[in-house]
Design a protein around this motif. Sequence first.
Motif, PDB file in Angstrom:
ATOM      1  N   LYS A  97       0.866  -1.196   0.000  1.00 28.53           N
ATOM      2  CA  LYS A  97       0.000   0.000   0.000  1.00 28.53           C
ATOM      3  C   LYS A  97       0.894   1.235   0.000  1.00 28.53           C
ATOM      4  CE  LYS A  97      -3.587   2.342   2.658  1.00 28.53           C
ATOM      5  NZ  LYS A  97      -4.501   2.269   3.818  1.00 28.53           N
ATOM      6  N   ILE A 117      -0.008  -3.493   6.383  1.00 29.25           N
ATOM      7  CA  ILE A 117       0.018  -4.071   5.027  1.00 29.25           C
ATOM      8  C   ILE A 117       1.459  -4.307   4.548  1.00 29.25           C
ATOM      9  CG2 ILE A 117      -0.543  -3.574   2.602  1.00 29.25           C
ATOM     10  CD1 ILE A 117      -3.132  -2.204   3.716  1.00 29.25           C
ATOM     11  N   ASN A 118       2.325  -3.324   4.730  1.00 30.94           N
ATOM     12  CA  ASN A 118       3.672  -3.436   4.150  1.00 30.94           C
ATOM     13  C   ASN A 118       4.658  -4.214   5.019  1.00 30.94           C
ATOM     14  OD1 ASN A 118       3.044  -1.975   1.802  1.00 30.94           O
ATOM     15  ND2 ASN A 118       3.358  -0.029   2.856  1.00 30.94           N
ATOM     16  N   TYR A 157       5.501   5.022   3.505  1.00 31.05           N
ATOM     17  CA  TYR A 157       5.590   3.922   2.529  1.00 31.05           C
ATOM     18  C   TYR A 157       6.981   3.281   2.587  1.00 31.05           C
ATOM     19  CZ  TYR A 157       5.497   1.534  -2.041  1.00 31.05           C
ATOM     20  OH  TYR A 157       5.567   0.606  -3.053  1.00 31.05           O
ATOM     21  N   PHE A 194      -1.731   1.297  -9.113  1.00 32.37           N
ATOM     22  CA  PHE A 194      -1.239   1.519  -7.752  1.00 32.37           C
ATOM     23  C   PHE A 194      -0.504   2.860  -7.660  1.00 32.37           C
ATOM     24  CE2 PHE A 194       2.248   1.028  -4.668  1.00 32.37           C
ATOM     25  CZ  PHE A 194       1.700   0.316  -3.609  1.00 32.37           C
TER      26      PHE A 194
END
Length: 250
Positions: A97, A117-118, A157, A194
Amino acid sequence: MALSGKVALVTGGVKNLGAQIARELASVGANLALHHHSASSEKDAAKLAAELKQKHPSIKVVFYQGDLTSAAAVTKLFQDTLKDFGHIDIVVNTVGKVLKKPITEISEAEYDSMFAINSKTAFFVLKEAAAHVTDGGKIITIVTALLGAFTGLYTSYAGSKAPVEHFTRGVCKELQSRRISVNNVAPGPMDTPFFYPQESPEAVEFHKANGMGDRLTMVEDIAPIIKFLCTEGAWITGQTIFANGGYTTR
Ligand SMILES: NC(=O)c1ccc[n+]([C@@H]2O[C@H](COP(=O)([O-])OP(=O)(O)OC[C@H]3O[C@@H](n4cnc5c(N)ncnc54)[C@H](OP(=O)(O)O)[C@@H]3O)[C@@H](O)[C@H]2O)c1
């Protein structure tokens, strides 16, 4: 057919990079366990199922759905795959994500979601893969070129993908005696849905200008590297392979 009889589990494996990895592995004979997440990915799964059946009628392909941000969900995916196939030889985790924002605007909920998520998903996929992948197997996680660049706005991120490099190094050492290679592949800004939502047209041009031939990374640039790691590249382990057309170097 280098992977004939092998079973590859690909998370996020029905669209974009995950689907291209599925195609590459199918092209060398791998049977496929393909995970997808959202309801909107159902149609991608159906399309890929039809394509694989037509091009590779002899391989077995089974689809699984799930939100993989809990350890229990990751365990269930592996158990379901083992029930259907009997063994797992290759695991490729493409779950991710992205969020592009100044740190001053990032909420606690966004931070938690990014790390769930990551980072957390990657950790528990590695844990299940370490427990279940056959000797001589391959485990690969998709990270990001931003791990090799100091870039503002992607703090959550890049920050939530960064731990995966260390997870991978540790697991690589733990699995060396079983000849299982464990690596990351880090694509540059990649031409998939994405990438675009958080980028302005000017930012897209900037990202393109920093890649070889003034273009973004394509899924077709990355998937063959995954295939290589699963075949002739088996001696490579514990690495993060940066593949971004020169977008970043280190
Ligand atoms: N595109 C880029 O610019 C770029 C560059 C470098 C690295 N990457 C990395 O490459 C990987 C693949 O990206 P992509 O461009 O091919 O886009 P993508 O298809 O959107 O890949 C992300 C995948 O993660 C899944 N996912 C998200 N939340 C999840 C959850 N809670 N549980 C399980 N799965 C979840 C998504 O499923 P749903 O969509 O169904 O939620 C999707 O299949 C990602 O890890 C990304 O970080 C992308």
